[in-house]
Write an enzyme that holds these catalytic residues in place. Structure first.
Site, PDB file in Angstrom:
ATOM      1  N   TYR A 141       0.822  -1.209   0.000  1.00 24.52           N
ATOM      2  CA  TYR A 141       0.000   0.000   0.000  1.00 24.52           C
ATOM      3  C   TYR A 141       0.861   1.266   0.000  1.00 24.52           C
ATOM      4  O   TYR A 141       0.465   2.278  -0.547  1.00 24.52           O
ATOM      5  CB  TYR A 141      -0.887   0.041   1.258  1.00 24.52           C
ATOM      6  CG  TYR A 141      -2.224  -0.617   1.107  1.00 24.52           C
ATOM      7  CD1 TYR A 141      -2.331  -1.978   0.868  1.00 24.52           C
ATOM      8  CD2 TYR A 141      -3.404   0.122   1.235  1.00 24.52           C
ATOM      9  CE1 TYR A 141      -3.566  -2.576   0.759  1.00 24.52           C
ATOM     10  CE2 TYR A 141      -4.636  -0.467   1.119  1.00 24.52           C
ATOM     11  CZ  TYR A 141      -4.714  -1.820   0.881  1.00 24.52           C
ATOM     12  OH  TYR A 141      -5.944  -2.410   0.770  1.00 24.52           O
ATOM     13  N   LYS A 186       2.874 -15.471   2.527  1.00 20.05           N
ATOM     14  CA  LYS A 186       3.094 -16.208   1.273  1.00 20.05           C
ATOM     15  C   LYS A 186       4.599 -16.481   1.200  1.00 20.05           C
ATOM     16  O   LYS A 186       5.301 -16.067   0.267  1.00 20.05           O
ATOM     17  CB  LYS A 186       2.587 -15.361   0.086  1.00 20.05           C
ATOM     18  CG  LYS A 186       2.558 -16.085  -1.246  1.00 20.05           C
ATOM     19  CD  LYS A 186       1.443 -17.104  -1.384  1.00 20.05           C
ATOM     20  CE  LYS A 186       1.582 -17.862  -2.699  1.00 20.05           C
ATOM     21  NZ  LYS A 186       0.599 -18.970  -2.813  1.00 20.05           N
ATOM     22  N   ASP A 219      -3.324 -18.258   0.479  1.00 20.22           N
ATOM     23  CA  ASP A 219      -4.310 -18.979  -0.347  1.00 20.22           C
ATOM     24  C   ASP A 219      -5.007 -20.070   0.470  1.00 20.22           C
ATOM     25  O   ASP A 219      -6.222 -20.242   0.408  1.00 20.22           O
ATOM     26  CB  ASP A 219      -3.679 -19.530  -1.640  1.00 20.22           C
ATOM     27  CG  ASP A 219      -2.378 -20.264  -1.415  1.00 20.22           C
ATOM     28  OD1 ASP A 219      -1.844 -20.238  -0.287  1.00 20.22           O
ATOM     29  OD2 ASP A 219      -1.882 -20.894  -2.378  1.00 20.22           O
ATOM     30  N   ASP A 243      -6.368  -6.930   3.975  1.00 18.99           N
ATOM     31  CA  ASP A 243      -7.486  -6.233   3.316  1.00 18.99           C
ATOM     32  C   ASP A 243      -8.431  -7.258   2.693  1.00 18.99           C
ATOM     33  O   ASP A 243      -9.649  -7.191   2.871  1.00 18.99           O
ATOM     34  CB  ASP A 243      -6.932  -5.296   2.234  1.00 18.99           C
ATOM     35  CG  ASP A 243      -8.051  -4.578   1.494  1.00 18.99           C
ATOM     36  OD1 ASP A 243      -8.971  -4.075   2.151  1.00 18.99           O
ATOM     37  OD2 ASP A 243      -8.006  -4.557   0.245  1.00 18.99           O
ATOM     38  N   ASP A 247     -12.451  -8.898   4.319  1.00 13.54           N
ATOM     39  CA  ASP A 247     -13.752  -8.851   3.636  1.00 13.54           C
ATOM     40  C   ASP A 247     -14.356 -10.255   3.582  1.00 13.54           C
ATOM     41  O   ASP A 247     -15.570 -10.432   3.725  1.00 13.54           O
ATOM     42  CB  ASP A 247     -13.612  -8.306   2.202  1.00 13.54           C
ATOM     43  CG  ASP A 247     -13.818  -6.790   2.133  1.00 13.54           C
ATOM     44  OD1 ASP A 247     -13.637  -6.118   3.160  1.00 13.54           O
ATOM     45  OD2 ASP A 247     -14.162  -6.290   1.041  1.00 13.54           O
TER      46      ASP A 247
HETATM   47  C1  IPM Z   1     -10.420  -1.021   3.882  1.00 11.71           C
HETATM   48  C2  IPM Z   1     -10.629  -0.392   2.532  1.00 11.71           C
HETATM   49  C3  IPM Z   1      -9.450   0.535   2.247  1.00 11.71           C
HETATM   50  C4  IPM Z   1      -8.195  -0.315   2.206  1.00 11.71           C
HETATM   51  C5  IPM Z   1      -9.595   1.387   0.973  1.00 11.71           C
HETATM   52  C6  IPM Z   1     -10.833   2.247   1.015  1.00 11.71           C
HETATM   53  C7  IPM Z   1      -8.381   2.234   0.718  1.00 11.71           C
HETATM   54  O1  IPM Z   1     -10.770  -1.371   1.549  1.00 11.71           O
HETATM   55  O2  IPM Z   1     -10.403  -0.272   4.880  1.00 11.71           O
HETATM   56  O3  IPM Z   1     -10.296  -2.244   3.954  1.00 11.71           O
HETATM   57  O4  IPM Z   1      -7.892  -0.920   1.180  1.00 11.71           O
HETATM   58  O5  IPM Z   1      -7.524  -0.389   3.240  1.00 11.71           O
HETATM   59 MG    MG Z   2     -10.825  -3.341   2.327  1.00  8.66          MG
END
Ligand code: IPM
Ligand code: MG
Length: 353
Positions: A141, A186, A219, A243, A247
């Site tokens: 990042y 990884k 993975d 990240d 999710d």
């Molecule tokens: C998160 C989001 C952010 C990230 C974006 C909005 C930059 O996806 O907080 O997970 O990738 O960290």
């Molecule tokens: Mg995110």
């Protein structure tokens, strides 16, 4: 106690869900005898419209001067072209970096009342209580980026110090939970992962002998968190893997809208935000799920203000609200009546004891 809280609602559904979390904080202050002083500032597209910048200096200054930051969401369809030089997302990245918030805590806890909202079968969801600790200010990042007409690069770099501090934080949390740490990397391919793994082994052996540590490739980890989620306690991983993995893990409780997060550094100050985005498609309709932001406010009370009892009171109130069937449309059974954002917030406040 007295505390200063910076409130950055941001874009889309951000202001709606933050309003409910603020009402919960005010209810906690009244019930437990605290004085929270809340000050609001623009961030993201809302700030770009006002000042041209996603993170105005005055917003950053407010965040720096506060004991904690409550953040909503950022992102706007008008600025969704990834090629734009100035974008709302830059605000949250800059805040994390400027405030030194290197550890992102993303808990995923399942509630029987909303098992139906999860894509997984109920028998896999029982007893799931995972805490992902994502490194937040390093890796790909924040590495150097280059771009020519026909090539591009993003550098992924980590120092020993950056790895040590997030591993210590994650291990310290694991020591107070079920004492199981899974480190995700990884290391079969990436040099940063090989460094990561050796630092994890050294820190854990020397400082946390009571916490078991297991290494898992990213993975394989994405598969195991779906196949046997109840086996996981604390997961620690680098920025990009975290990240993606968070999710996925957020689907276990049933909705992104249920999941809170805390971003912490070395001091007590932290930033607290739901893990969902600005959801422009439902913004302004009053139907967004405020529970993730309300639970983020609970994390704020616990981690930045040291108010464990108050944090637990909010978490209990949310669990009761869900158990009583007060569900926003993202959680409600198809065909059944759903609660508005405001009703959901009211229900939590009413159950705060
Ligand atoms: C998160 C989001 C952010 C990230 C974006 C909005 C930059 O996806 O907080 O997970 O990738 O960290
Ligand atoms: Mg995110």
């Amino acid at each position: 106690m007295k505390a200063q809280i910076a409130v950055l609602p941001g874009d889309g559904i951000g202001p709606e869900v933050v309003a409910e979390a603020v009402r919960c904080l005010e209810a906690v202050a009244a019930r437990f005898g605290h004085q929270f002083s809340l000050a609001e500032a623009p961030v993201g597209a809302a700030a770009m419209d006002l000042t041209g910048e996603p993170l105005p200096a005055s917003t950053l200054a407010l965040a720096r001067s506060a004991d904690a930051v409550l953040f909503g969401a950022i992102g706007d369809p008008r600025y969704s072209d990834p090629a734009l030089a100035v974008r709302p997302e830059q605000s949250i990245l800059a805040l994390r970096r400027e405030l030194g918030l290197y550890a992102n805590l993303r808990p995923a806890v399942t509630h029987p009342a909303v098992y139906h909202a999860s894509p997984l079968r109920p028998e896999l969801l029982a007893g799931v209580d995972i805490l992902v600790v994502r490194e937040l200010t390093g890796g790909i990042y924040f590495g150097e980026k280059t771009r020519t007409a026909d090539s591009a690069s993003d550098v992924c770099a980590y120092t020993t110090g950056e790895i040590e501090r997030v591993v210590r934080l994650a291990a310290g949390l694991a020591a107070k939970r079920r004492r199981k740490l899974v480190s995700v990397d990884k290391a079969n391919v990436l040099e940063t992962s090989r460094l990561w793994r050796s630092v994890v082994n050294r820190v854990m052996a020397a400082e946390y002998p009571g916490v078991t540590v297991e290494h898992m490739y990213i993975d394989a980890a994405t598969m195991h968190v779906l196949r046997r989620p109840a086996d996981f306690d604390v997961i620690v991983t680098e920025n990009m893997f975290g990240d993606i993995l968070t999710d996925e893990v957020a689907m276990l409780p049933g909705s992104l809208g249920l999941c809170p997060s805390a971003s912490l550094g070395d001091g007590r100050r932290g930033l607290y935000e739901p893990i969902h985005g600005s959801a422009p498609d439902i913004a302004g309709k009053g139907i967004a799920n405020p529970f993730g932001t309300i639970l983020s406010a609970a994390m704020l009370l616990r981690h930045s203000l040291g108010l464990d009892e108050e944090a637990a009171a909010i978490e209990r109130a949310v669990a009761r609200t869900l158990a009583d069937g007060v569900l926003t449309p993202d959680l409600a059974l198809r065909g059944s009546a759903a609660a508005t954002t405001r009703c959901a917030g009211d229900a939590v406040v009413a159950r705060l004891v």
